[in-house]
Design a protein around this motif. Structure first.
Motif, short mmCIF file in Angstrom:
data_model
loop_
_atom_site.label_atom_id
_atom_site.label_comp_id
_atom_site.label_asym_id
_atom_site.label_seq_id
_atom_site.Cartn_x
_atom_site.Cartn_y
_atom_site.Cartn_z
N MET A 1 -1.47 -9.20 -52.38
CA MET A 1 -0.30 -8.77 -51.64
C MET A 1 -0.76 -8.10 -50.34
O MET A 1 -1.76 -7.41 -50.32
CB MET A 1 0.52 -7.80 -52.48
N LYS A 2 -0.01 -8.33 -49.30
CA LYS A 2 -0.32 -7.76 -47.99
C LYS A 2 0.61 -6.59 -47.69
O LYS A 2 1.72 -6.51 -48.19
CB LYS A 2 -0.14 -8.80 -46.89
N GLU A 3 0.13 -5.69 -46.86
CA GLU A 3 0.99 -4.66 -46.30
C GLU A 3 0.84 -4.71 -44.79
O GLU A 3 -0.18 -5.18 -44.28
CB GLU A 3 0.66 -3.27 -46.86
N TYR A 4 1.85 -4.26 -44.09
CA TYR A 4 1.89 -4.37 -42.63
C TYR A 4 2.18 -3.03 -42.00
O TYR A 4 2.80 -2.16 -42.59
CB TYR A 4 2.96 -5.39 -42.21
N LYS A 5 1.69 -2.89 -40.77
CA LYS A 5 1.93 -1.69 -39.98
C LYS A 5 2.30 -2.14 -38.57
O LYS A 5 1.63 -2.99 -37.99
CB LYS A 5 0.67 -0.82 -39.94
N VAL A 6 3.37 -1.57 -38.03
CA VAL A 6 3.80 -1.88 -36.67
C VAL A 6 3.58 -0.63 -35.83
O VAL A 6 4.04 0.46 -36.19
CB VAL A 6 5.29 -2.30 -36.63
N VAL A 7 2.87 -0.79 -34.73
CA VAL A 7 2.55 0.32 -33.85
C VAL A 7 3.10 -0.01 -32.46
O VAL A 7 2.84 -1.08 -31.92
CB VAL A 7 1.02 0.54 -33.75
N THR A 8 3.87 0.90 -31.91
CA THR A 8 4.38 0.72 -30.55
C THR A 8 3.33 1.25 -29.57
O THR A 8 2.90 2.40 -29.67
CB THR A 8 5.71 1.47 -30.35
N TRP A 9 2.91 0.39 -28.68
CA TRP A 9 1.87 0.74 -27.71
C TRP A 9 2.52 1.32 -26.47
O TRP A 9 3.41 0.73 -25.88
CB TRP A 9 1.07 -0.51 -27.35
N LYS A 10 2.09 2.51 -26.08
CA LYS A 10 2.64 3.16 -24.90
C LYS A 10 1.66 2.97 -23.74
O LYS A 10 0.56 3.50 -23.76
CB LYS A 10 2.87 4.64 -25.17
N MET A 11 2.10 2.21 -22.76
CA MET A 11 1.28 1.97 -21.59
C MET A 11 1.24 3.22 -20.72
O MET A 11 2.25 3.91 -20.59
CB MET A 11 1.84 0.81 -20.76
N GLY A 12 0.10 3.51 -20.17
CA GLY A 12 -0.06 4.63 -19.25
C GLY A 12 -0.54 4.12 -17.90
O GLY A 12 -0.63 2.92 -17.68
N PHE A 13 -0.86 5.03 -17.05
CA PHE A 13 -1.31 4.63 -15.73
C PHE A 13 -2.82 4.45 -15.65
O PHE A 13 -3.32 3.77 -14.78
CB PHE A 13 -0.88 5.68 -14.68
N THR A 14 -3.55 5.07 -16.58
CA THR A 14 -5.01 4.97 -16.53
C THR A 14 -5.58 4.70 -17.92
O THR A 14 -4.97 5.02 -18.94
CB THR A 14 -5.64 6.27 -16.00
N ASN A 15 -6.74 4.13 -17.93
CA ASN A 15 -7.53 3.89 -19.15
C ASN A 15 -6.80 3.08 -20.21
O ASN A 15 -7.07 3.24 -21.40
CB ASN A 15 -7.98 5.23 -19.76
N ASN A 16 -5.89 2.20 -19.83
CA ASN A 16 -5.16 1.41 -20.82
C ASN A 16 -6.08 0.58 -21.69
O ASN A 16 -5.92 0.54 -22.91
CB ASN A 16 -4.15 0.48 -20.14
N ASP A 17 -7.05 -0.10 -21.08
CA ASP A 17 -7.97 -0.94 -21.85
C ASP A 17 -8.79 -0.12 -22.83
O ASP A 17 -8.97 -0.51 -23.98
CB ASP A 17 -8.88 -1.74 -20.92
N ASP A 18 -9.29 1.01 -22.38
CA ASP A 18 -10.10 1.87 -23.25
C ASP A 18 -9.28 2.42 -24.40
O ASP A 18 -9.72 2.44 -25.55
CB ASP A 18 -10.72 3.03 -22.46
N ARG A 19 -8.06 2.85 -24.12
CA ARG A 19 -7.19 3.39 -25.18
C ARG A 19 -6.79 2.32 -26.18
O ARG A 19 -6.78 2.55 -27.39
CB ARG A 19 -5.93 4.03 -24.58
N LEU A 20 -6.51 1.11 -25.67
CA LEU A 20 -6.17 0.01 -26.57
C LEU A 20 -7.35 -0.35 -27.46
O LEU A 20 -7.21 -0.53 -28.67
CB LEU A 20 -5.71 -1.21 -25.77
#
Length: 52
Positions: A1-20
């Motif tokens: 059985m699988k379980e799922y998680k949904v995360v809303t990503w909040k874009m910022g002005f800096t370091n988006n790639d690093d935070r992602l």
């Protein structure tokens, strides 16, 4: 059985790639696998085996 998680990503002005990258690595260490990135709504959907 699988379980799922949904995360809303909040874009910022800096370091988006690093935070992602940090977010993805954090969930991966917990056994989650990214199955969908909804670019228009900025949602990440992860799944993992529930009985791991």
């Amino acid at each position: 059985m699988k379980e799922y998680k949904v995360v809303t990503w909040k874009m910022g002005f800096t370091n988006n790639d690093d935070r992602l990258e940090d977010t993805l690595n954090t969930y991966a260490k917990q056994g989650w696998r990214l199955v969908q990135f909804a670019d228009s709504s900025a949602r990440l959907v992860f799944e993992r085996d529930k009985n791991r």
